[in-house]
Design a protein around this motif. Structure first.
Motif, PDB file in Angstrom:
ATOM      1  N   MET A 190       0.844  -1.182   0.000  1.00 59.19           N
ATOM      2  CA  MET A 190       0.000   0.000   0.000  1.00 59.19           C
ATOM      3  C   MET A 190       0.890   1.246   0.000  1.00 59.19           C
ATOM      4  O   MET A 190       1.990   1.235   0.524  1.00 59.19           O
ATOM      5  CB  MET A 190      -0.893   0.020   1.240  1.00 59.19           C
ATOM      6  N   LYS A 191       0.354   2.298  -0.552  1.00 57.92           N
ATOM      7  CA  LYS A 191       1.031   3.586  -0.551  1.00 57.92           C
ATOM      8  C   LYS A 191       0.591   4.367   0.684  1.00 57.92           C
ATOM      9  O   LYS A 191      -0.515   4.187   1.186  1.00 57.92           O
ATOM     10  CB  LYS A 191       0.663   4.383  -1.804  1.00 57.92           C
ATOM     11  N   ARG A 192       1.466   5.248   1.136  1.00 54.27           N
ATOM     12  CA  ARG A 192       1.139   6.115   2.264  1.00 54.27           C
ATOM     13  C   ARG A 192       0.776   7.496   1.716  1.00 54.27           C
ATOM     14  O   ARG A 192       1.423   8.000   0.803  1.00 54.27           O
ATOM     15  CB  ARG A 192       2.330   6.202   3.213  1.00 54.27           C
ATOM     16  N   TYR A 193      -0.272   8.091   2.285  1.00 50.88           N
ATOM     17  CA  TYR A 193      -0.768   9.390   1.834  1.00 50.88           C
ATOM     18  C   TYR A 193      -0.853  10.369   2.996  1.00 50.88           C
ATOM     19  O   TYR A 193      -1.150   9.982   4.128  1.00 50.88           O
ATOM     20  CB  TYR A 193      -2.183   9.256   1.252  1.00 50.88           C
ATOM     21  N   VAL A 194      -0.625  11.641   2.677  1.00 55.56           N
ATOM     22  CA  VAL A 194      -0.930  12.742   3.593  1.00 55.56           C
ATOM     23  C   VAL A 194      -2.197  13.385   3.059  1.00 55.56           C
ATOM     24  O   VAL A 194      -2.275  13.741   1.877  1.00 55.56           O
ATOM     25  CB  VAL A 194       0.212  13.783   3.636  1.00 55.56           C
ATOM     26  N   ILE A 195      -3.191  13.512   3.933  1.00 59.01           N
ATOM     27  CA  ILE A 195      -4.474  14.114   3.557  1.00 59.01           C
ATOM     28  C   ILE A 195      -4.626  15.409   4.347  1.00 59.01           C
ATOM     29  O   ILE A 195      -4.514  15.403   5.582  1.00 59.01           O
ATOM     30  CB  ILE A 195      -5.648  13.176   3.877  1.00 59.01           C
ATOM     31  N   GLU A 196      -4.854  16.490   3.641  1.00 60.10           N
ATOM     32  CA  GLU A 196      -5.089  17.779   4.287  1.00 60.10           C
ATOM     33  C   GLU A 196      -6.586  18.050   4.285  1.00 60.10           C
ATOM     34  O   GLU A 196      -7.220  18.029   3.230  1.00 60.10           O
ATOM     35  CB  GLU A 196      -4.353  18.895   3.534  1.00 60.10           C
ATOM     36  N   ARG A 197      -7.123  18.264   5.476  1.00 59.58           N
ATOM     37  CA  ARG A 197      -8.554  18.517   5.622  1.00 59.58           C
ATOM     38  C   ARG A 197      -8.737  19.906   6.233  1.00 59.58           C
ATOM     39  O   ARG A 197      -8.254  20.163   7.339  1.00 59.58           O
ATOM     40  CB  ARG A 197      -9.197  17.479   6.540  1.00 59.58           C
ATOM     41  N   GLU A 198      -9.398  20.790   5.514  1.00 61.65           N
ATOM     42  CA  GLU A 198      -9.678  22.127   6.036  1.00 61.65           C
ATOM     43  C   GLU A 198     -10.977  22.058   6.839  1.00 61.65           C
ATOM     44  O   GLU A 198     -12.045  21.801   6.291  1.00 61.65           O
ATOM     45  CB  GLU A 198      -9.790  23.124   4.895  1.00 61.65           C
ATOM     46  N   ILE A 199     -10.845  22.280   8.149  1.00 60.16           N
ATOM     47  CA  ILE A 199     -11.992  22.215   9.058  1.00 60.16           C
ATOM     48  C   ILE A 199     -11.930  23.441   9.961  1.00 60.16           C
ATOM     49  O   ILE A 199     -11.142  23.478  10.923  1.00 60.16           O
ATOM     50  CB  ILE A 199     -11.964  20.922   9.899  1.00 60.16           C
TER      51      ILE A 199
END
Length: 91
Positions: free
Chosen positions: A1-10
């Motif tokens: 699996m690949k690793r991801y950074v997810i940016e969530r604007e909250i």
């Protein structure tokens, strides 16, 4: 699996209570369990009006499907190209 950074604007993310964070975590765990594909939530960091999540999946579509089903924003999804830390200097 690949690793991801997810940016969530909250907006107001830094003001979320432990109870609110627990509810978000519970929802995320339920969605992960329902995806039917390899998927792993590693951790998340709250900073200002953003939440940065580290997840592992086979592709970006799985990351975006997790966000859609959970009702979470996924403003940016970036695959991690490499990882390093303080010990990297001595290797």
């Amino acid at each position: 699996m690949k690793r991801y950074v997810i940016e969530r604007e909250i907006p107001g993310a830094s003001d979320l209570s432990q109870q609110e964070l627990a509810a978000i975590a519970s929802k995320s765990n339920d969605v992960v369990a329902s995806l039917g594909v390899p998927y792993r939530w590693i951790t998340s960091y709250v900073a200002g009006d953003k939440v940065y999540c580290i997840h592992e999946a086979d592709d970006e579509e799985a990351i975006r499907e997790h966000a859609r089903r959970g009702g979470f924003p996924a403003n940016a999804v970036t695959v991690v190209a490499n990882e390093f830390g303080p010990d990297t200097a001595t290797r």
